[in-house]
Design an enzyme around this catalytic site. Structure first.
Site, PDB file in Angstrom:
ATOM      1  N   ARG A 148       0.847  -1.200   0.000  1.00 12.81           N
ATOM      2  CA  ARG A 148       0.000   0.000   0.000  1.00 12.81           C
ATOM      3  C   ARG A 148       0.875   1.239   0.000  1.00 12.81           C
ATOM      4  O   ARG A 148       1.585   1.499   0.963  1.00 12.81           O
ATOM      5  CB  ARG A 148      -0.914  -0.018   1.235  1.00 12.81           C
ATOM      6  N   SER A 193     -12.688  -3.310  -0.102  1.00 18.56           N
ATOM      7  CA  SER A 193     -13.022  -2.819   1.232  1.00 18.56           C
ATOM      8  C   SER A 193     -14.512  -2.520   1.297  1.00 18.56           C
ATOM      9  O   SER A 193     -15.071  -1.896   0.387  1.00 18.56           O
ATOM     10  CB  SER A 193     -12.250  -1.536   1.553  1.00 18.56           C
ATOM     11  N   LYS A 226      -5.593   4.199   8.714  1.00 19.31           N
ATOM     12  CA  LYS A 226      -6.721   4.154   7.784  1.00 19.31           C
ATOM     13  C   LYS A 226      -7.855   5.009   8.333  1.00 19.31           C
ATOM     14  O   LYS A 226      -8.298   4.815   9.461  1.00 19.31           O
ATOM     15  CB  LYS A 226      -7.184   2.707   7.587  1.00 19.31           C
TER      16      LYS A 226
END
Length: 207
Positions: A40, A109, A138
């Site tokens: 990521r 997600s 996040k």
């Protein structure tokens, strides 16, 4: 490639590490028992992301661990990653699936039952659901454990719990029937990633 063990899902965070330290941390986590690695990177240039992803792919291939690229479909295709993970504000899941084909892994997600059901219809192989606990890595609202159970029961694909998970709070996920736990800081910021993952693995197996 689709018979995947999602039980210990590492999402990387390069902050504060040299490239060598970053690669070493991932390798130690794999040696400890990580089953999937997601790379990521939100602010690397395409060229730098490609070069880093190529090095991580070399590492994960060495240990036969699936490598998922977060968001960047172009990078995933360029390095022949095992799959791609997208969020609700990224490219639609059904479009991603049409591009990567049926043999690559698609993760999506989803924090609501509605989005989870749609993701399964769009071709997701697994769902990343959360945040379970508050997290700095996040930006997401938390969901309750009871709602997580409802999400698990709404679909026939694995649900991976994400958000603020550590070896100290995983036990709260008991009897949720999740397919795995996704961790960032607990592993990437550990002084001993291998040992941390081994502990996490033990905790998960007790759920």
């Amino acid at each position: 490639m689709k018979n995947i063990d999602y039980s210990l899902y590492l999402v990387t965070n390069r902050a504060g590490k040299t490239e060598e330290e970053f690669i070493t941390t991932i390798e130690q986590a794999i040696l400890g028992g990580v089953t999937v690695v997601q790379l990521r990177e939100k602010d690397l240039s395409t060229g730098k992301f490609y070069r880093l992803a190529s090095k991580v792919k070399e590492l994960t291939s060495k240990y036969d661990i699936p490598l998922i690229i977060n968001d960047r479909l172009d990078i995933a295709l360029a390095i022949n990653a095992d799959g791609v993970h997208v969020g609700q504000s990224d490219m639609p899941g059904d479009i991603v699936r049409s591009i990567i084909g049926k043999n690559k892994i698609l993760g999506i997600s989803a924090a609501t039952i509605k989005d989870t059901i749609k993701a399964e219809k769009d071709g997701a192989d697994y769902i990343g659901s959360g945040a379970i606990f508050p997290t700095q890595t996040k930006d997401a609202d938390c969901i309750t454990i009871d709602y997580l159970k409802e999400i698990v029961n709404a679909v026939n694909i694995p649900i991976i719990a994400i958000g603020g998970l550590t070896e100290d709070n995983i036990e709260s996920l008991v009897n949720t029937n999740i397919g795995g736990i996704s961790l960032v800081s607990a592993i990437m910021e550990s002084n001993n990633p291998k040992k941390t993952v081994q502990k996490l693995k033990t905790e998960f197996e007790l759920l």
